[in-house]
Write an enzyme that holds these catalytic residues in place. Sequence first.
Site, PDB file in Angstrom:
ATOM      1  N   LYS A   1       1.111  -6.663  23.111  1.00 36.62           N
ATOM      2  CA  LYS A   1       2.336  -6.209  22.438  1.00 36.62           C
ATOM      3  C   LYS A   1       2.767  -7.192  21.346  1.00 36.62           C
ATOM      4  O   LYS A   1       3.086  -6.793  20.230  1.00 36.62           O
ATOM      5  CB  LYS A   1       3.467  -6.090  23.486  1.00 36.62           C
ATOM      6  CG  LYS A   1       4.859  -6.065  22.888  1.00 36.62           C
ATOM      7  CD  LYS A   1       5.951  -6.080  23.929  1.00 36.62           C
ATOM      8  CE  LYS A   1       6.417  -7.430  24.388  1.00 36.62           C
ATOM      9  NZ  LYS A   1       7.448  -8.089  23.579  1.00 36.62           N
ATOM     10  N   ASN A   2       2.779  -8.483  21.662  1.00 38.70           N
ATOM     11  CA  ASN A   2       3.313  -9.451  20.698  1.00 38.70           C
ATOM     12  C   ASN A   2       2.344  -9.729  19.549  1.00 38.70           C
ATOM     13  O   ASN A   2       2.708 -10.395  18.582  1.00 38.70           O
ATOM     14  CB  ASN A   2       3.700 -10.762  21.407  1.00 38.70           C
ATOM     15  CG  ASN A   2       4.948 -10.559  22.258  1.00 38.70           C
ATOM     16  OD1 ASN A   2       5.617  -9.524  22.155  1.00 38.70           O
ATOM     17  ND2 ASN A   2       5.252 -11.524  23.112  1.00 38.70           N
TER      18      ASN A   2
ATOM     19  N   ARG B   1       9.446  -1.791  27.967  1.00 36.61           N
ATOM     20  CA  ARG B   1       9.336  -2.294  26.585  1.00 36.61           C
ATOM     21  C   ARG B   1       8.002  -2.982  26.357  1.00 36.61           C
ATOM     22  O   ARG B   1       7.490  -2.988  25.242  1.00 36.61           O
ATOM     23  CB  ARG B   1      10.444  -3.329  26.316  1.00 36.61           C
ATOM     24  CG  ARG B   1      11.789  -2.727  26.101  1.00 36.61           C
ATOM     25  CD  ARG B   1      12.770  -3.791  25.739  1.00 36.61           C
ATOM     26  NE  ARG B   1      12.293  -4.516  24.562  1.00 36.61           N
ATOM     27  CZ  ARG B   1      12.865  -5.577  24.042  1.00 36.61           C
ATOM     28  NH1 ARG B   1      13.959  -6.057  24.591  1.00 36.61           N
ATOM     29  NH2 ARG B   1      12.378  -6.165  22.974  1.00 36.61           N
TER      30      ARG B   1
ATOM     31  N   CYS C   1      20.232 -12.281  22.988  1.00 39.48           N
ATOM     32  CA  CYS C   1      19.821 -11.301  23.994  1.00 39.48           C
ATOM     33  C   CYS C   1      19.876 -11.968  25.355  1.00 39.48           C
ATOM     34  O   CYS C   1      20.287 -13.122  25.446  1.00 39.48           O
ATOM     35  CB  CYS C   1      18.445 -10.734  23.679  1.00 39.48           C
ATOM     36  SG  CYS C   1      17.150 -11.952  23.794  1.00 39.48           S
TER      37      CYS C   1
ATOM     38  N   ARG D   1      19.147 -16.351  20.118  1.00 32.53           N
ATOM     39  CA  ARG D   1      17.851 -16.302  19.417  1.00 32.53           C
ATOM     40  C   ARG D   1      18.107 -16.306  17.911  1.00 32.53           C
ATOM     41  O   ARG D   1      18.124 -15.270  17.268  1.00 32.53           O
ATOM     42  CB  ARG D   1      17.055 -15.083  19.875  1.00 32.53           C
ATOM     43  CG  ARG D   1      16.702 -15.184  21.351  1.00 32.53           C
ATOM     44  CD  ARG D   1      15.833 -14.060  21.833  1.00 32.53           C
ATOM     45  NE  ARG D   1      14.481 -14.114  21.297  1.00 32.53           N
ATOM     46  CZ  ARG D   1      13.566 -13.193  21.555  1.00 32.53           C
ATOM     47  NH1 ARG D   1      13.858 -12.168  22.321  1.00 32.53           N
ATOM     48  NH2 ARG D   1      12.364 -13.285  21.041  1.00 32.53           N
TER      49      ARG D   1
ATOM     50  N   ASP E   1       6.886 -16.657  28.643  1.00 32.46           N
ATOM     51  CA  ASP E   1       6.828 -15.253  29.069  1.00 32.46           C
ATOM     52  C   ASP E   1       6.163 -15.071  30.441  1.00 32.46           C
ATOM     53  O   ASP E   1       6.060 -13.949  30.929  1.00 32.46           O
ATOM     54  CB  ASP E   1       6.088 -14.413  28.009  1.00 32.46           C
ATOM     55  CG  ASP E   1       6.857 -14.339  26.700  1.00 32.46           C
ATOM     56  OD1 ASP E   1       8.069 -14.625  26.712  1.00 32.46           O
ATOM     57  OD2 ASP E   1       6.245 -14.008  25.666  1.00 32.46           O
TER      58      ASP E   1
END
Length: 424
Positions: free
Chosen positions: A23-24, A400, A117, A122, A308
Amino acid sequence: MADRLVISKSGPLRGTVTVHGAKNAVLPIMAACLLAEEPSIIDNVPHVADVISMIEILRRLGVQVAFTGDRLVVTPGRYDGTVAPYDLVSRMRASICVLGPLLARHGKAQVSMPGGCVIGPRPIDLHLKGLQALGALFTIEHGYIVGTAKALKGARLHLSGAFGSSVLATGNVMMAATLTKGTTIIEHAACEPEVIDLANFLKAMGARVEGHGGPVIRVEGVARLHGVHYRIIPDRIEAGTLMIAAAISGGDVTVNDARPDHLGAVIDKLCEANVTIEKQNGSIRLRASKPVQAVDVTTLPFPGFPTDVQAQMMALMAVSRGVSVLTEKVYPERFMHISELNRMGASIAREGSSAIVKGVERLSGAPVTGSDLRASAALVLAGMTADNHTELSGLEHLDRGYQNLEAQLRQLGANIRRLSQAET
Ligand code: EPU
């Protein structure tokens, strides 16, 4: 009521599972497509909500996007939109990475200012500082970053912040620099595999980039870039999550498409915790017997232990033998999962940017809510080892960034099912 996952105590996981695309890596690469007129084809794209949000942003800019199977076809043409609106940016912070490409291609961009968030503040100062060094001007108007750039010009710039390098700021500046006259040198660049993947994508488009993967990236601007056909790297965070799932269950699992060169710190810590790890060609096999040994972990930018994977590691440490200290050096506030793990019987105390985890013999199933993507994954793993049932709500976070995590775990023998809205 929204979807929920019902996770029941599961025996040791066994078998083989394959990791999806990262995803990233794909999110900034989708933004990079804006740098060319021609279509780009991207393979190995995960079906996750963040990718859908980025598709909506590109479409809002006037770009055509088709998503079939794991293939995205992005056709920018002469798109003329330059506004990334609040309703989309507030859904996903990674939308900030359209800023660099829009400025490079159109000389103007309006991107809604992303807020903080649940994983803490951030800021975007490094994105703006890097693009300003290339000659962009910014004002904040009505909640939007309004950027203009008559002609960007290569420069030497330094991109370190209070918490080290920034993955997406490095990406933003690198993307803008590809179409900028002259040479850009980015010092203290992020070294994450996702930055390397973006650089490789840009090079395939005709950009001249060197040094990616190290702390100094050099970009020679070119006049134009072209469309390409590219395959995204596997998701190292999903791989790490599945590896910890194997460890927490005392299982024997082979994770395909897990790259040991992207997972060094996770492999190292799991070995220290007494998990047997075999690196094979393109996959990693893990064998664990319960309980694992407590180990201390500090998150750091790559090649350090990834932030993460911190929450998932905390779930493992919650049922380990001994006491461990988990320290966050990337997002010092990223500890929302502590209270939910404690509600399941864990013994975790927060001390500033560290968590002191005393391993317990058993967790007990409870209704829990995921506060962010990785916290949700951690609660799934904790649920697999807890007595009775754990019911996880807040699946919009999990969805997500994970493509059907429950199906991957079920395939390995976990007892987990999704209750859709209609069934609740
Ligand atoms: N930072 C600043 N100023 C900036 C930008 C960042 O001070 O202008 C700080 C951040 O507050 C943080 C540190 O620098 O303390 C590192 O943040 P970074 O900019 O590297 O994060 P990011 O690029 O916004 C990406 C991932 C995150 C991952 C981080 C760190 C994407 C889409 N997101 O975010 O992924 O945690 O790098 O590796 O690539 C996730 O997938 O769950 C996730 C949050």
